[in-house]
Design a protein around this motif. Structure first.
Motif, mmCIF file in Angstrom:
data_model
loop_
_atom_site.group_PDB
_atom_site.id
_atom_site.type_symbol
_atom_site.label_atom_id
_atom_site.label_comp_id
_atom_site.label_asym_id
_atom_site.label_seq_id
_atom_site.Cartn_x
_atom_site.Cartn_y
_atom_site.Cartn_z
ATOM 1 N N UNK A 79 47.682 19.952 14.308
ATOM 2 C CA UNK A 79 46.757 21.031 14.607
ATOM 3 C C UNK A 79 47.143 21.698 15.927
ATOM 4 N N UNK A 80 47.129 22.994 15.875
ATOM 5 C CA UNK A 80 47.473 23.746 17.067
ATOM 6 C C UNK A 80 46.273 23.770 18.009
ATOM 7 N N UNK A 81 46.509 23.365 19.130
ATOM 8 C CA UNK A 81 45.455 23.333 20.141
ATOM 9 C C UNK A 81 45.575 24.577 21.032
ATOM 10 N N UNK A 82 44.462 25.258 21.153
ATOM 11 C CA UNK A 82 44.441 26.457 21.990
ATOM 12 C C UNK A 82 44.368 26.027 23.457
ATOM 13 N N UNK A 83 45.416 26.318 24.179
ATOM 14 C CA UNK A 83 45.465 25.909 25.590
ATOM 15 C C UNK A 83 44.858 26.957 26.511
ATOM 16 N N UNK A 84 44.864 28.247 26.009
ATOM 17 C CA UNK A 84 44.323 29.302 26.877
ATOM 18 C C UNK A 84 42.804 29.202 26.932
ATOM 19 N N UNK A 85 42.244 29.437 28.070
ATOM 20 C CA UNK A 85 40.804 29.358 28.260
ATOM 21 C C UNK A 85 40.156 30.678 27.878
ATOM 22 N N UNK A 86 39.150 30.606 27.015
ATOM 23 C CA UNK A 86 38.473 31.804 26.584
ATOM 24 C C UNK A 86 37.534 32.297 27.675
ATOM 25 N N UNK A 87 37.294 33.610 27.679
ATOM 26 C CA UNK A 87 36.351 34.119 28.704
ATOM 27 C C UNK A 87 34.938 33.616 28.437
ATOM 28 N N UNK A 88 34.207 33.476 29.457
ATOM 29 C CA UNK A 88 32.841 32.966 29.330
ATOM 30 C C UNK A 88 31.929 34.024 28.742
ATOM 31 N N UNK A 89 30.816 33.572 28.219
ATOM 32 C CA UNK A 89 29.836 34.484 27.624
ATOM 33 C C UNK A 89 29.160 35.270 28.745
ATOM 34 N N UNK A 90 29.051 36.602 28.585
ATOM 35 C CA UNK A 90 28.412 37.382 29.660
ATOM 36 C C UNK A 90 26.926 37.033 29.796
ATOM 37 N N UNK A 91 26.458 37.147 30.955
ATOM 38 C CA UNK A 91 25.060 36.869 31.228
ATOM 39 C C UNK A 91 24.167 38.016 30.782
ATOM 40 N N UNK A 92 22.891 37.712 30.610
ATOM 41 C CA UNK A 92 21.959 38.729 30.154
ATOM 42 C C UNK A 92 21.709 39.770 31.236
ATOM 43 N N UNK A 93 21.843 39.352 32.413
ATOM 44 C CA UNK A 93 21.596 40.284 33.521
ATOM 45 C C UNK A 93 22.781 41.206 33.799
ATOM 46 N N UNK A 94 23.926 40.905 33.177
ATOM 47 C CA UNK A 94 25.120 41.707 33.422
ATOM 48 C C UNK A 94 25.088 42.946 32.539
ATOM 49 N N UNK A 95 25.340 44.100 33.095
ATOM 50 C CA UNK A 95 25.324 45.355 32.372
ATOM 51 C C UNK A 95 26.673 45.586 31.692
ATOM 52 N N UNK A 96 26.668 46.093 30.440
ATOM 53 C CA UNK A 96 27.942 46.381 29.762
ATOM 54 C C UNK A 96 28.628 47.578 30.381
ATOM 55 N N UNK A 97 29.932 47.707 30.186
ATOM 56 C CA UNK A 97 30.648 48.863 30.761
ATOM 57 C C UNK A 97 30.205 50.158 30.104
ATOM 58 N N UNK A 98 30.127 51.221 30.914
ATOM 59 C CA UNK A 98 29.656 52.525 30.457
ATOM 60 C C UNK A 98 30.813 53.510 30.493
ATOM 61 N N UNK A 99 30.819 54.425 29.498
ATOM 62 C CA UNK A 99 31.837 55.472 29.480
ATOM 63 C C UNK A 99 33.017 55.190 28.566
ATOM 64 N N UNK A 100 32.976 54.113 27.790
ATOM 65 C CA UNK A 100 34.064 53.816 26.858
ATOM 66 C C UNK A 100 33.799 54.534 25.539
ATOM 67 N N UNK A 101 34.813 55.214 25.024
ATOM 68 C CA UNK A 101 34.693 55.958 23.758
ATOM 69 C C UNK A 101 35.771 55.466 22.788
ATOM 70 N N UNK A 102 35.438 55.476 21.528
ATOM 71 C CA UNK A 102 36.376 55.064 20.479
ATOM 72 C C UNK A 102 36.220 55.990 19.278
ATOM 73 N N UNK A 103 37.288 56.122 18.487
ATOM 74 C CA UNK A 103 37.247 56.999 17.317
ATOM 75 C C UNK A 103 36.723 56.339 16.062
ATOM 76 N N UNK A 104 36.328 55.105 16.159
ATOM 77 C CA UNK A 104 35.828 54.399 14.985
ATOM 78 C C UNK A 104 34.397 54.796 14.688
ATOM 79 N N UNK A 105 34.127 55.098 13.403
ATOM 80 C CA UNK A 105 32.782 55.425 12.946
ATOM 81 C C UNK A 105 32.201 54.175 12.303
#
Length: 251
Positions: A79-105
Motif C-alpha cells: 500500500x502506498x503511504x501518503x507521506x505529504x501532509x495535507x493542509x488542515x481544515x480551515x476554521x469557521x472564523x477564517x474568511x474565504x478568499x474574495x475576488x476569485x473567478x472561474x469559467x465553470x458553470x
C-alpha cells in the motif's frame, strides 16, 4: 591249372590318376572383429524405449489439470503511504478568499441532462419487432405537403409542349387542305379501306398456312419470306386505320 582273369579293358584305365587336393577354407580378414560384435548388447534395443524402466505407481495416476501451466502466485502489492501532509481544515472564523473567478458553470454541470421524448414506433410482430412510424407509411406525411395533389411543374411543361405540337400540326394540315394538296378520308372510305385490308390479310394468312412444313428449297424459302413481309405490312396498315379516326391523303 587256373586261368588268369584279366580285367576288362577300358579307355579310362589309360587316363592318369587325378589326385584330389582339398582347397583351403576361405578366411575373411574381418574375422577377428566378429567376436566383438557378438559381445555388443543388442537385445537391449529390441523394445521401445529403455530396456529397464521404472514402472509407474498406481497412486501416481494422471490427474485433472495436472499438465496445465501453473501461473505464479499473486503477490500483494504494498500500500502506498501518503507521506505529504495535507493542509488542515480551515476554521469557521477564517474568511474565504474574495475576488476569485472561474469559467465553470456549476448550474449546468450539476443538473441532469434533459430527457428527450422517445420516437414513436409500431410493433408489427409478436416478438417485439419495432419500426419507426415516420418511415412505416402509417403516418400521413406526404399529404401535408404544400404541393400534394398538384401536377408537377415538369409535367405541365411537357403537356404544354405536346399541345403546342398538336396545334402546329393541325394548322399545317388545314393549310394543306386549303391549297388542295391533301384531303381527308370520310368515315365510309376509312371503313371500306379497313375491311379491304383485313380481307387481304386473311387471304395471305390462309396462303401462309398452306405452305409445306419442310421448307428446304430456295423457292419455298423466298415464298415464305415474301408472305411474312406482306403480312407484316398489312398488320401495320390495319393498326394505323384502327388507331386514327382522322386520316389525310395526298392528291
Amino acid at each position: 591249372m587256373a586261368k588268369t582273369v584279366y580285367p576288362q579293358e577300358s579307355i579310362y584305365n589309360f587316363l592318369p590318376e587325378v589326385v584330389h587336393t582339398e582347397k583351403p577354407k576361405y578366411k575373411s580378414k574381418f574375422r577377428p572383429a566378429i567376436p566383438l560384435e557378438d559381445k555388443v548388447p543388442k537385445n537391449a534395443m529390441k523394445t521401445m524405449g529403455p530396456a529397464k524402466m521404472e514402472t509407474p505407481s498406481p497412486d501416481k495416476y494422471l490427474k485433472k489439470h495436472s499438465k496445465e501451466p501453473k501461473l505464479p502466485e499473486k503477490k500483494e502489492r504494498p500500500h502506498r503511504m501518503c507521506t505529504a501532509k495535507k493542509p488542515s481544515v480551515p476554521l469557521r472564523s477564517k474568511q474565504p478568499p474574495v475576488g476569485l473567478h472561474t469559467g465553470r458553470n456549476s448550474i449546468k454541470t450539476t443538473t441532469a441532462p434533459v430527457q428527450t421524448k422517445p420516437l414513436a414506433a409500431s410493433v408489427d410482430t409478436n416478438r417485439g419487432h419495432k419500426e419507426l412510424l415516420e418511415h412505416s407509411g402509417l403516418v400521413p406525411k406526404y399529404v401535408k405537403k404544400k404541393g400534394y395533389g398538384q401536377v408537377p411543374q415538369y409535367l405541365q411543361h411537357r403537356g404544354e409542349g405536346v399541345q403546342r405540337a398538336v396545334e402546329e400540326y393541325n394548322d399545317y394540315m388545314k393549310e394543306q387542305m386549303e391549297r388542295g394538296a391533301m384531303r381527308q378520308l370520310s368515315d365510309e372510305e376509312r371503313q371500306a379501306n379497313l375491311e379491304s385490308l383485313r380481307r387481304t390479310l386473311a387471304e395471305l394468312q390462309d396462303k401462309y398456312r398452306r405452305l409445306p412444313v419442310v421448307v428446304d428449297t430456295l423457292m419455298r424459302k423466298s415464298r415464305k419470306l415474301q408472305l411474312e413481309a406482306e403480312m407484316k405490312q398489312l398488320e401495320s396498315d390495319v393498326g394505323l386505320f384502327e388507331r386514327f379516326k382522322t386520316i389525310y391523303i395526298a392528291k
